[in-house]
Design an enzyme around this catalytic site. Structure first.
Site, PDB file in Angstrom:
ATOM      1  CG  ASP A 256      -4.447  -8.266  -6.705  1.00 24.85           C
ATOM      2  OD1 ASP A 256      -4.300  -7.382  -5.847  1.00 24.85           O
ATOM      3  OD2 ASP A 256      -4.801  -8.033  -7.877  1.00 24.85           O
ATOM      4  CB  CYS A 343      -7.374   4.166  -0.829  1.00 23.29           C
ATOM      5  SG  CYS A 343      -7.830   3.184  -2.277  1.00 23.29           S
TER       6      CYS A 343
END
Length: 399
Positions: A256, A343
Site C-alpha cells: 500500500d 469500487c
C-alpha cells in the site's frame, strides 16, 4: 406513523419531471425544479410537489446537482419514531441474512444509504461501537436524533456511537463537531469477521475504518490461497492478507502507498498469526511494485481506491483499470488467479469488464472468468435506485 400537520418548505417540479419520483427513485435533481423557497438552507426538510401542487415526497434539501434526497413518499412526521422504524427495518435485513448473531463476527453494515431508505447515511457496526457517517447535510443535522434511535434499536449490541463525517462533509467545518462519540466512549478498536480479528481505525482510517463490503470476497479468496504465493495490492489494513494466510498461502506480500495502512496491516496479521514469517508488507506505489516483481506470484488481489468519483473522471479511470490489470496479468505466474475490483460507482459492470478484457489482450494472456463478484447483502441495492450497485469484481484464471 402520523400524517404531518407542520408547514414545510415546498419545492415544485417542472411539468413531466415527477416521473422518476413516481417510480420511487429517491433523488430530485436540481434541473427538475421549477420553484423553491428562496431562503432554503442546506439540510432542511422539504415537501416535493408536482407542477399541479400535488404531494409527491419529502426529503432533505441540499444545494447541488442532487437537490433533494427523499426520505418518504408518504406524508409523515420525521421524528424519533420515524428513525426508529427505519433502523428496525435495516436491522431486520441483517438478521435475515445472519449477520446479527455474532457467532463468527461482530462486523457488519447496518445502514447503507438509499439501500435502506435512509439516503445520505452510513452506519457500520464494529462490536459494541457503531460508526455513523453522513453524506448529506440533512443527515448531519439529524445526527443526535439518529444516535438516540440507534442505541434504542441496537441496545443489545451497540453502546457507543462514533460520528465521522469530516471527510464526507468537509465544507461544514466550523458548524459543529464533525467527529467524536455521540453516545458512550472508546471501548477499544478490536472487531471480528468470520473468526478473524482486526484493529479498526475509525478516527483516521478511510471510510468508517474497514472495508466491510469485501467480507464475502475475502472468504472466497481464502478458498484459493492454499499453497499459493499471494500479492495483496492496495491492501489497506490487510483484510485479504490475513484471510489468505488462514487459507494456507505459502507467502503473502501486502502493498500500500500509505505507511499508516502498512502499520495496521502488520498489526492485524500479528493479531491473527503471531510470529508468522510468511507475511511481509511494503509501503510502495502499486505500479512501481509490480514493475519489480515479475513472475513471483500466482494469486494477486487488485482492490484499488475509486479511480472515478464523478463522471468527468470516467475515461481516465477506465484507462487506469486497464493499465493496472494489464501489469498484473503480465506478471502473474501461469495458472495464477487474479481477484480484481472496482469500487467506483460511475463505472458500470460492463465498462469494468471491458477494461479488464482490454488488459488481457494487451498482456497477451489466456484468461477465463471464474466468478463475478459484487457487494454483500448488508450493502443492499434499492431496486428503484440501481446507482447503489457500486462494487464489482472478477476472479480470473490466467494461463
Amino acid at each position: 406513523m402520523q400524517t404531518t400537520h407542520s408547514s414545510l418548505p415546498v419545492i415544485s417540479l417542472k411539468p413531466g419531471k415527477d416521473e422518476s419520483l413516481r417510480r420511487f427513485h429517491p433523488w430530485v435533481f436540481s434541473g427538475a425544479i421549477a420553484h423553491r423557497d428562496s431562503d432554503l438552507e442546506d439540510g432542511e426538510l422539504v415537501e416535493v410537489r408536482d407542477c399541479e401542487g400535488k404531494f409527491i415526497a419529502l426529503g432533505h434539501y441540499q444545494g447541488g446537482t442532487i437537490a433533494v434526497r427523499v426520505l418518504s413518499f408518504e406524508e409523515v412526521e420525521v421524528n424519533h419514531d420515524f428513525w426508529v422504524e427505519r433502523l428496525k427495518s435495516a436491522r431486520a435485513v441483517r438478521e435475515a441474512v445472519g449477520l446479527c448473531s455474532g457467532e463468527q463476527g461482530d462486523t457488519f453494515r447496518l445502514v447503507h444509504g438509499e439501500g435502506d431508505n435512509l439516503p445520505g447515511l452510513i452506519i457500520d457496526c464494529y462490536g459494541a461501537t457503531a460508526v455513523m457517517q453522513a453524506h448529506s447535510v440533512g443527515m448531519h443535522r439529524c445526527r443526535q436524533q439518529l444516535a438516540k434511535a440507534l442505541v434504542e434499536v441496537m441496545a443489545d449490541k451497540v453502546s457507543n456511537v462514533y460520528y465521522k463525517s469530516e471527510t464526507t462533509l468537509p465544507f461544514l467545518k466550523g458548524e459543529g463537531e464533525e467527529s467524536g462519540f455521540l453516545c458512550g466512549g472508546n471501548a477499544g478498536d478490536m472487531a471480528m469477521e468470520n473468526g478473524l480479528k482486526f484493529h479498526v481505525d475509525w478516527v483516521k482510517g478511510q471510510k468508517t475504518g474497514f472495508f466491510i463490503d469485501q467480507r464475502e470476497n475475502r472468504s472466497l479468496l481464502e478458498q484459493y490461497a492454499k499453497g499459493r504465493k499471494v500479492l495483496n495490492m492496495c491492501c489497506y489494513t490487510g483484510g485479504f492478507s490475513f484471510y489468505a494466510m488462514r487459507g494456507g498461502a505459502k507467502l503473502v506480500h501486502s502493498v500500500d502507498s500509505s505507511a499508516k495502512a502498512i502499520e495496521l496491516t502488520n498489526l492485524n496479521v500479528e493479531l491473527n498469526f503471531p510470529g508468522d514469517e510468511r507475511h511481509e508488507a511494503f509501503c510502495d506505489d502499486a505500479f512501481k511494485f509490480l514493475e519489480k516483481t515479475q513472475g513471483r506470484y500466482d494469486l494477486v488481489i487488485l482492490d484499488p481506491p475509486a479511480f472515478a468519483k464523478h463522471r468527468g473522471a470516467l475515461h481516465h479511470a477506465l484507462k487506469g483499470y486497464t493499465r493496472l490489470n494489464a501489469k498484473a496479468m503480465e506478471n502473474i505466474l501461469p495458472g495464477g488467479v487474479l481477484f480484481t475490483f472496482s469500487c467506483s460507482q460511475v463505472v458500470t459492470k460492463d465498462q469494468f469488464r471491458n477494461a479488464v478484457f482490454t488488459a488481457a489482450a494487451q498482456a497477451r494472456r489466456k484468461v477465463r472468468i471464474l466468478h463475478q463478484l459484487h457487494q454483500p447483502a448488508d450493502h443492499p441495492v434499492n431496486v428503484y435506485h440501481p446507482e447503489g450497485e457500486y462494487l464489482k469484481g472478477l476472479v480470473l484464471f490466467v494461463e
